[in-house]
Structure formats: structure tokens, C-alpha cells
Scaffold this active site. Structure first.
Site, PDB file in Angstrom:
ATOM      1  N   GLU A   1       0.943  -1.480  -0.094  1.00 35.02           N
ATOM      2  CA  GLU A   1       0.077   0.295  -0.158  1.00 35.02           C
ATOM      3  C   GLU A   1       1.339   1.156  -0.056  1.00 35.02           C
ATOM      4  OE1 GLU A   1      -2.519  -0.720   3.502  1.00 35.02           O
ATOM      5  OE2 GLU A   1      -4.299  -1.273   2.274  1.00 35.02           O
TER       6      GLU A   1
ATOM      7  N   GLU B   1       6.271 -22.078   7.617  1.00 36.73           N
ATOM      8  CA  GLU B   1       7.162 -21.070   9.054  1.00 36.73           C
ATOM      9  C   GLU B   1       7.946 -21.529  10.282  1.00 36.73           C
ATOM     10  OE1 GLU B   1       3.945 -21.555  12.351  1.00 36.73           O
ATOM     11  OE2 GLU B   1       3.386 -20.237  11.109  1.00 36.73           O
TER      12      GLU B   1
END
EC number: 4.2.1.126
Length: 297
Positions: free
Chosen positions: A83, A114
Site C-alpha cells: 500500500e 513457517e
């Protein structure tokens, strides 16, 4: 610390009968718990401010802000990074989000990604993480191996390290130059850290990038003045921003923008300092892109 000892994994007394509540009762319980998030983030204001200043300084010197995380944490980092270009007209390489498992992991869980500290390090090595960069390791549990590996690698290469977690005794705290630890308490749905912990993470990341961009001169007051009018909607917004910043009418704002090649910053400085676009450009260059300082000069 064991997973079952973490605050984010504990049962929340307020929601122990969640499936027996009416829908409106359930909504109110969730809303009540969400109200705790802003307060938890607020307690970390000084640590967040430290990171904002470090990030702004490193970005001025050509460094980068890198987010790394797995699952929800990784997705939020990628979201905040993505963004920045449309909001602040930054180069996409300035703020980068890395998620365990790569792009596929944005929409689909990647099994075991992960759990690999080696992958956390190699992903950072692949983008050339260096001493001018800031790495924010995001792990609400504070113990995600992928993030642990990334933070260890970042310290090895001399990058500034930030640990963002939601557990007070988080493992990653000891690996960071600065730790941001908004402890939001047990989730309404036990262990579902996309809820309060995810909201806290989003608030912190928003504050880091917005604060750093303010320090870089991407705003004038609370106006986004590095906007580039690349379509009709953004063009209308650019005209409106020049109006709001200077007090002139739409026609005059349009004329000034045209004279300044569509550059909102130039138009504002030229109008408020009563100088030519060329002089406005010189002032901005000499003042590090800061509109207010350029006007006062």
C-alpha cells in the site's frame, strides 16, 4: 516458551460460552475485546516512535524497510508494503513484505514453511538484506522459526532489527534492537491470532510506515502531497488537495497544477511561497522534499 504457555494461546473467560451466545451477544463480546487493542498498542508508543525515526533515517540514506512473517503476520506485512507505492508514491523496493512460503502463501497455507529458520534467512539473503536496511520480524507468538531465522540473519549482516509480537516473554525480543510488544490478551477464539493480535499488528505497521513517510516529506499537514494524478479520480483528488492546502479555487488549483506538470508538492509550494515552479523545485530539493520547510525558506 512452550506454545501452550503463551498469552495468545490461552482461553479467554469472556468467550468461554461463545457458541451458546446469541449473535448480537457474540458480536458485543468480540467488539469489547477489540476495544483492548488500541490501548495495548498505545502502551508501545515510545518503542514504535523509535522505529519510525530509525526507518525514516535509513530510507533517507537509501536503505529499505523489510517485513518478514508467516501466515497472518506475513500477509499483514505484505499488505502494508504493497500500500505504500499508491499512497506515498514510493518505489516498490523501498518497503518490502516477505511471507514464508512466497506469494502462494498469501492465499493458501504452505505446509511447514513457517517452521524453517533456514528459509527465513535465505529469503532475506535472496533480496540482499544489508546494514542500511531495517528488518521487522512479525510473529504474534514471538517464536515462529521462520522469523527467528530471519532476525538472526539480519543481525549477522548488520541490519537494524525490530521484533513485533504480542507475548510479553517472546523469544524474538532478545534478537532485536527494538521490540514492539502490544499484549492484547487471549483471543475470543483461542489461538486465532488473526483477531486481536492481527489487528494490533496492522495498527503498528500502519503507524510505522505512515510516520516514516511523514518524516520523509510525503505529507503536508494531513494531506498526501506526493500523489501523482495518473487517472481521473487521482487528478480530481490532486486538485482538491491543492485547494485544501492553499485556499484557492478549483480553477486556480488546476492552472497551478498544469504549470507544475501535475506535481502536487510543486503546486503547493509555488502558490504558498509565491514563487515560480522552478524556484519551488529548487526549494524542495534544498529542503529534503519537506513542503512546510520549503514554504518558510
Amino acid at each position: 516458551m512452550r506454545l501452550d504457555h503463551l498469552t495468545t494461546e490461552a482461553r479467554n473467560p469472556a468467550s468461554e460460552t461463545l457458541d451458546g451466545l446469541t449473535t448480537v451477544e457474540m458480536v458485543r463480546v468480540m467488539n469489547s475485546e477489540d476495544a483492548r487493542v488500541a490501548e495495548a498498542v498505545g502502551r508501545e508508543a515510545e518503542a514504535i516512535a523509535t522505529v519510525v525515526d530509525v526507518v525514516a533515517d535509513r530510507l533517507k540514506r537509501g536503505g529499505r524497510l523489510i517485513y518478514t512473517g508467516a501466515g497472518t503476520s506475513g500477509r499483514l506485512g505484505v499488505l502494508d508494503a504493497s500500500e505504500c507505492p499508491p499512497t506515498f508514491n514510493t518505489d516498490p523496493s523501498m518497503v518490502v513484505g516477505i511471507i514464508a512460503g512466497g506469494v502462494q502463501a498469501l492465499t493458501t497455507a504452505v505446509e511447514g514453511a513457517e517452521d524453517s529458520p533456514e528459509l527465513g534467512a535465505s529469503d532475506l539473503e535472496a533480496i540482499g538484506l544489508g546494514p542500511n536496511d531495517v528488518l521487522v520480524g512479525i510473529a504474534t507468538s514471538g517464536r515462529t522459526p521462520y522469523v527467528v531465522g530471519g532476525l538472526r540473519y539480519a543481525r549477522k549482516v548488520g541490519a537494524y532489527t525490530v521484533a513485533l509480537s504480542c507475548n510479553a516473554a517472546a523469544e524474538i525480543i532478545e534478537m532485536a534492537d527494538t521490540a514492539i510488544t502490544p499484549v492484547v490478551g487471549p483471543e475470543v477464539l483461542s489461538g486465532s491470532t488473526r483477531l486481536k493480535a492481527g489487528t494490533a499488528t496492522k495498527l503498528v505497521l500502519n503507524t510505522i510506515t505512515t510516520g516514516a513517510m511523514v518524516r520523509l516529506g510525503k505529507t503536508f499537514g494531513n494531506l498526501m502531497v506526493d500523489l501523482r494524478p495518473t487517472n481521473s479520480k487521482l487528478h480530481s483528488r490532486a486538485v482538491r488537495i491543492v485547494q485544501q492546502a492553499t485556499g484557492i479555487d478549483a480553477a486556480a488549483a488546476q492552472a497551478m497544477l498544469t504549470a507544475c506538470g501535475g506535481e502536487v508538492k510543486l503546486a503547493i509550494v509555488a502558490q504558498l511561497a509565491d514563487v515560480s515552479p522552478e524556484e519551488a523545485q529548487t526549494r524542495l530539493a534544498e529542503c529534503g522534499g519537506l513542503v512546510r520547510k520549503s514554504i518558510r525558506r
